[in-house]
Design an enzyme around this catalytic site. Structure first.
Site, PDB file in Angstrom:
ATOM      1  N   HIS A   1      39.202  32.017  37.270  1.00 14.93           N
ATOM      2  CA  HIS A   1      38.790  32.766  35.886  1.00 14.93           C
ATOM      3  C   HIS A   1      37.417  32.503  35.807  1.00 14.93           C
ATOM      4  O   HIS A   1      36.841  31.509  35.365  1.00 14.93           O
ATOM      5  CB  HIS A   1      39.798  32.188  34.864  1.00 14.93           C
TER       6      HIS A   1
ATOM      7  N   HIS B   1      44.483  35.116  42.599  1.00 18.58           N
ATOM      8  CA  HIS B   1      44.377  33.636  42.438  1.00 18.58           C
ATOM      9  C   HIS B   1      44.600  32.965  43.837  1.00 18.58           C
ATOM     10  O   HIS B   1      44.202  32.270  44.264  1.00 18.58           O
ATOM     11  CB  HIS B   1      45.187  33.032  41.257  1.00 18.58           C
TER      12      HIS B   1
ATOM     13  N   HIS C   1      46.607  40.096  39.477  1.00 18.26           N
ATOM     14  CA  HIS C   1      45.816  38.974  38.938  1.00 18.26           C
ATOM     15  C   HIS C   1      46.121  37.294  39.830  1.00 18.26           C
ATOM     16  O   HIS C   1      45.458  36.820  40.005  1.00 18.26           O
ATOM     17  CB  HIS C   1      45.989  38.863  37.644  1.00 18.26           C
ATOM     18  N   GLU C   2      47.642  37.662  39.740  1.00 19.67           N
ATOM     19  CA  GLU C   2      47.980  36.288  40.505  1.00 19.67           C
ATOM     20  C   GLU C   2      47.762  36.291  42.187  1.00 19.67           C
ATOM     21  O   GLU C   2      47.698  35.283  42.666  1.00 19.67           O
ATOM     22  CB  GLU C   2      49.633  36.157  40.196  1.00 19.67           C
TER      23      GLU C   2
END
Length: 202
Positions: free
Chosen positions: A177, A171, A167-168
């Protein structure tokens, strides 16, 4: 370009179910009390003009939506990823892992996963000026959005699971999101009555 963006969206949303934001920031009680709120103006992805947002101030860092690190800038574009300057050259993301990082193997697994499932290529940093470094601070799991220039950190604490590491990294690649996009309500209807009060901030 469209293909790898679609692939990333699928991966990003797929991991959302078990890669929830760590709003506690993994801080001991005495430091958790020091978290404060601050209003800043910045340009969010998908928006046409700067907007005022509230961030959590944790030590020297500021966070939006739990895990997105932000930097306040006079031009209010810290979160914006509209221009080419926020994109990694040729979709290649150089990386380093801080020496002695306790989650090194997990980070390497997450990198291998993204390399295998997308057209993004995450490679060890050599002489590149722009790169990410995986660090272990006491602030949970967080990252900046897109390429911000120079060294930028992706924080992976000892409590970050595999899905959160992916997830990071997403980013840092430039993903936002999806559920909080300003144009979200043009495409989906939110059944607010089905959401527990404690989760509505998401």
């Amino acid at each position: 370009m469209k293909k790898w963006i679609t692939t990333l969206c699928i991966i990003f949303l797929g991991y959302w179910t078990f890669a929830q934001e760590q709003y506690s920031y993994d801080l001991p009680p005495e430091k958790a009390k020091a978290i404060s709120k601050k209003a800043i103006t910045t340009q969010l992805p998908f928006s046409k003009s700067p907007a005022k947002i509230e961030v959590d101030v944790v030590g020297k860092n500021m966070f939006f939506e739990g895990d997105i690190a932000v930097v306040e800038t006079p031009k209010a574009k810290a979160l914006g990823i509209k221009g080419d300057n926020y994109r990694w050259t040729n979709s290649i993301v150089p990386y380093k892992i801080a020496e002695g990082h306790p989650r090194k193997e997990l980070i390497l697994q997450a990198i291998e996963h993204i390399n295998a499932k997308t057209n993004v290529c995450i490679v060890p940093q050599s002489s590149e000026a722009n790169y990410v470094e995986f660090v272990n601070q006491d602030n949970g799991c967080w990252s900046y959005v897109g390429m911000i220039g120079g060294k930028q950190v992706i924080n992976v604490s000892v409590n970050c699971p595999f899905g959160s590491v992916v997830h990071e990294i997403c980013h840092a690649i430039g993903m936002w999101h999806e559920h909080t996009r300003p144009d979200r309500d043009k495409y989906v209807k939110i059944n607010w009555d089905n959401i527990p009060e404690k989760n509505k901030h998401n």
